[in-house]
Design an enzyme around this catalytic site. Structure first.
Site, PDB file in Angstrom:
ATOM      1  N   ALA A 122       0.820  -1.217   0.000  1.00 55.82           N
ATOM      2  CA  ALA A 122       0.000   0.000   0.000  1.00 55.82           C
ATOM      3  C   ALA A 122       0.855   1.269   0.000  1.00 55.82           C
ATOM      4  O   ALA A 122       0.598   2.199  -0.771  1.00 55.82           O
ATOM      5  CB  ALA A 122      -0.919  -0.007   1.225  1.00 55.82           C
ATOM      6  N   GLU A 123       1.877   1.289   0.842  1.00 56.05           N
ATOM      7  CA  GLU A 123       2.674   2.521   0.948  1.00 56.05           C
ATOM      8  C   GLU A 123       3.516   2.720  -0.310  1.00 56.05           C
ATOM      9  O   GLU A 123       3.709   3.853  -0.763  1.00 56.05           O
ATOM     10  CB  GLU A 123       3.579   2.470   2.187  1.00 56.05           C
ATOM     11  N   ASN A 157       2.647   1.762  -3.259  1.00 56.04           N
ATOM     12  CA  ASN A 157       1.706   2.243  -4.286  1.00 56.04           C
ATOM     13  C   ASN A 157       1.505   3.755  -4.174  1.00 56.04           C
ATOM     14  O   ASN A 157       1.465   4.463  -5.188  1.00 56.04           O
ATOM     15  CB  ASN A 157       0.331   1.574  -4.119  1.00 56.04           C
ATOM     16  N   TYR A 207       2.297 -14.755   1.743  1.00 53.30           N
ATOM     17  CA  TYR A 207       3.455 -15.410   2.357  1.00 53.30           C
ATOM     18  C   TYR A 207       4.326 -14.299   2.910  1.00 53.30           C
ATOM     19  O   TYR A 207       5.280 -13.865   2.279  1.00 53.30           O
ATOM     20  CB  TYR A 207       4.204 -16.271   1.326  1.00 53.30           C
ATOM     21  N   LYS A 244     -13.803   6.704   2.536  1.00 57.82           N
ATOM     22  CA  LYS A 244     -13.920   6.054   1.211  1.00 57.82           C
ATOM     23  C   LYS A 244     -15.105   5.096   1.208  1.00 57.82           C
ATOM     24  O   LYS A 244     -15.310   4.381   2.181  1.00 57.82           O
ATOM     25  CB  LYS A 244     -12.663   5.213   0.918  1.00 57.82           C
ATOM     26  N   ARG A 245     -15.839   5.094   0.090  1.00 58.24           N
ATOM     27  CA  ARG A 245     -16.984   4.181  -0.030  1.00 58.24           C
ATOM     28  C   ARG A 245     -16.989   3.442  -1.368  1.00 58.24           C
ATOM     29  O   ARG A 245     -18.038   3.272  -1.984  1.00 58.24           O
ATOM     30  CB  ARG A 245     -18.296   4.957   0.051  1.00 58.24           C
ATOM     31  N   ALA A 252     -17.322   2.278  -4.992  1.00 59.32           N
ATOM     32  CA  ALA A 252     -18.038   2.828  -6.148  1.00 59.32           C
ATOM     33  C   ALA A 252     -19.072   3.877  -5.746  1.00 59.32           C
ATOM     34  O   ALA A 252     -19.587   4.614  -6.592  1.00 59.32           O
ATOM     35  CB  ALA A 252     -18.704   1.696  -6.924  1.00 59.32           C
ATOM     36  N   GLY A 284     -18.326   6.405  -3.869  1.00 62.40           N
ATOM     37  CA  GLY A 284     -17.661   7.699  -3.743  1.00 62.40           C
ATOM     38  C   GLY A 284     -16.948   7.889  -2.424  1.00 62.40           C
ATOM     39  O   GLY A 284     -16.406   6.941  -1.863  1.00 62.40           O
ATOM     40  N   ASP A 341      -5.373   3.119  -2.419  1.00 64.44           N
ATOM     41  CA  ASP A 341      -4.043   3.734  -2.380  1.00 64.44           C
ATOM     42  C   ASP A 341      -3.955   4.877  -3.396  1.00 64.44           C
ATOM     43  O   ASP A 341      -3.398   5.942  -3.107  1.00 64.44           O
ATOM     44  CB  ASP A 341      -2.954   2.696  -2.696  1.00 64.44           C
TER      45      ASP A 341
HETATM   46  P1  ATP Z   1      -8.475  -1.157  -1.720  1.00 62.62           P
HETATM   47  O1  ATP Z   1      -8.146  -1.496  -0.291  1.00 62.62           O
HETATM   48  O2  ATP Z   1      -9.063  -2.288  -2.502  1.00 62.62           O
HETATM   49  O3  ATP Z   1      -7.371  -0.475  -2.446  1.00 62.62           O
HETATM   50  P2  ATP Z   1     -10.311   0.731  -0.513  1.00 62.62           P
HETATM   51  O4  ATP Z   1     -11.418  -0.060   0.103  1.00 62.62           O
HETATM   52  O5  ATP Z   1      -9.249   1.269   0.347  1.00 62.62           O
HETATM   53  O6  ATP Z   1      -9.676  -0.102  -1.707  1.00 62.62           O
HETATM   54  P3  ATP Z   1     -12.300   2.066  -2.074  1.00 62.62           P
HETATM   55  O7  ATP Z   1     -13.280   2.697  -1.138  1.00 62.62           O
HETATM   56  O8  ATP Z   1     -12.669   0.806  -2.741  1.00 62.62           O
HETATM   57  O9  ATP Z   1     -10.905   1.944  -1.325  1.00 62.62           O
HETATM   58  O10 ATP Z   1     -11.943   3.087  -3.222  1.00 62.62           O
HETATM   59  C1  ATP Z   1     -11.376   4.349  -2.979  1.00 62.62           C
HETATM   60  C2  ATP Z   1     -11.920   5.339  -3.965  1.00 62.62           C
HETATM   61  O11 ATP Z   1     -11.622   4.905  -5.303  1.00 62.62           O
HETATM   62  C3  ATP Z   1     -13.421   5.529  -3.909  1.00 62.62           C
HETATM   63  O12 ATP Z   1     -13.783   6.492  -2.927  1.00 62.62           O
HETATM   64  C4  ATP Z   1     -13.730   5.980  -5.332  1.00 62.62           C
HETATM   65  O13 ATP Z   1     -13.495   7.357  -5.504  1.00 62.62           O
HETATM   66  C5  ATP Z   1     -12.709   5.188  -6.161  1.00 62.62           C
HETATM   67  N1  ATP Z   1     -13.338   3.936  -6.614  1.00 62.62           N
HETATM   68  C6  ATP Z   1     -13.369   2.751  -5.975  1.00 62.62           C
HETATM   69  N2  ATP Z   1     -14.078   1.836  -6.668  1.00 62.62           N
HETATM   70  C7  ATP Z   1     -14.518   2.476  -7.784  1.00 62.62           C
HETATM   71  C8  ATP Z   1     -15.309   2.090  -8.929  1.00 62.62           C
HETATM   72  N3  ATP Z   1     -15.811   0.855  -9.039  1.00 62.62           N
HETATM   73  N4  ATP Z   1     -15.543   3.020  -9.888  1.00 62.62           N
HETATM   74  C9  ATP Z   1     -15.029   4.274  -9.790  1.00 62.62           C
HETATM   75  N5  ATP Z   1     -14.284   4.686  -8.754  1.00 62.62           N
HETATM   76  C10 ATP Z   1     -14.030   3.817  -7.759  1.00 62.62           C
END
Ligand code: ATP
Length: 313
Positions: free
Chosen positions: A33-34, A36, A103, A223-224, A226, A228, A255
């Site tokens: 993650a970091e 990235n 692993y 973060k949510r 898709a 937003g 990330d």
């Molecule tokens: P991960 O740990 O898999 O990297 P996460 O759970 O930390 O993801 P998400 O909330 O899935 O993060 O995504 C972060 C942001 O990326 C969302 O707030 C949105 O702006 C964008 N995003 C995620 N999924 C989509 C999608 N299907 N289409 C468009 N934008 C998306």
């Protein structure tokens, strides 16, 4: 001096086209993650330094080579001869679902210590970016991350923390105990909506965000996927929708999103501008295969904001 220092675990990934047990074609890359976030920031023209511990092995060489090729500073990376670089296998389970196999137990990163991290922090940075993954790797990385947050805060740098809860690495209770003491040093907190309860008490998101702001966090970004994201500070709160893009690979969206936010912050954008850049990067990540391969350069940034389907000439 870097714009951003980030500390973490980087691994080699092997992606199998189908179920691992059937063998067949695979693609080798790097993950973390970091790392990235560091790559995303570097592509956008910021000076990013990544530090962590790698094995003195071929996977470690690939991680270093990738980071260097992307312009990330690696001058404080630790190499170990007595522990390997972590490995992540990805395959496709029944029903087409992505599946991961880690692993990483006893990997080089699992014993990263504050003594090893300190020279990178002392090199100086405008901001320090941390995630909840590194402190979950073991007691030494937990102490390293906590000390780095304190030290960076003391030196006047901002500190960002992406909660990034990994339930395979530790329990929710362990994450609560480790992450909450970091909050007095955290300027920017990024979390998925279901991770907020790990860092704040309260009934629902409003209460938890209020508790975080009371604890001294200045900016809370939720973060949510898709659906937003939301932004909160002491003066304002607003929601932003995700961009509609074809979904190729959702891993790494978080990330990319965080890096977009931090990039906007480094550029002095207002909260809306920061969330807009975060949203563009999150969408760019899901629209391409790989955790970081599809991230834009600074020159490509304006094109990301164009309507979907437009040909670039
Ligand atoms: P991960 O740990 O898999 O990297 P996460 O759970 O930390 O993801 P998400 O909330 O899935 O993060 O995504 C972060 C942001 O990326 C969302 O707030 C949105 O702006 C964008 N995003 C995620 N999924 C989509 C999608 N299907 N289409 C468009 N934008 C998306």
């Amino acid at each position: 001096r870097a714009d951003v220092l980030t500390i973490g675990e980087a691994m080699v990934t092997v992606r199998c086209a189908g179920p691992l047990r059937l063998g067949g074609d695979s693609r080798v890359s790097t993950a973390g993650a970091e790392a990235n976030v560091a790559i995303a920031l570097s592509r956008l023209g910021h000076t990013a330094r990544w530090t962590g511990a790698l094995g003195n092995d071929e996977p470690g060489e690939l991680v270093l080579r990738t980071l260097r090729a992307e312009g990330v500073l690696t001058d404080h990376v630790v190499r170990r001869t007595d522990a390997p670089t972590g490995l992540l296998l990805r395959d496709v389970a029944a029903g087409g679902r992505a599946r991961v196999h880690y692993y990483r137990r006893d990997s080089a990163a699992s014993t990263l210590s504050w003594d090893e991290v300190r020279p990178a922090v002392d090199a100086g940075q405008a901001g320090l970016h941390l995630t909840g993954i590194t402190p979950a790797l073991g007691p030494a990385p937990l102490e390293a991350v906590a000390a780095a947050a304190r030290q960076a805060h003391r030196s006047g740098a901002w500190v960002s923390l992406d909660v990034n809860h990994r339930s395979l690495l530790w329990s929710g209770e362990e994450a609560v105990r480790a992450l909450r003491p970091l909050l007095p040093y955290v300027t920017v907190l990024v979390a998925s909506d279901d991770e907020l309860a790990l860092v704040a008490d309260g009934d629902g998101e409003r209460d938890r965000v209020a508790a975080l702001l009371d604890a001294g966090v200045e900016e809370v970004v939720v973060k949510r996927g898709a659906a937003g994201a939301s932004y909160h500070d002491a003066r304002t709160s607003f929601d932003v929708p995700a961009r509609r893009v074809p979904v190729v690979d959702v891993v790494g969206a978080g990330d990319a999103f965080t890096a977009g936010y931090l990039s906007g912050r480094l550029d002095g954008l207002d909260a809306y501008g920061r969330l807009e850049r975060a949203t563009l990067l999150g969408a760019a990540s899901v629209a391409c295969a790989g955790d970081w391969e599809g991230l834009p350069t600074r020159a490509e940034l304006p094109a990301l904001a164009l309507p979907e389907g437009e040909t670039l000439r």
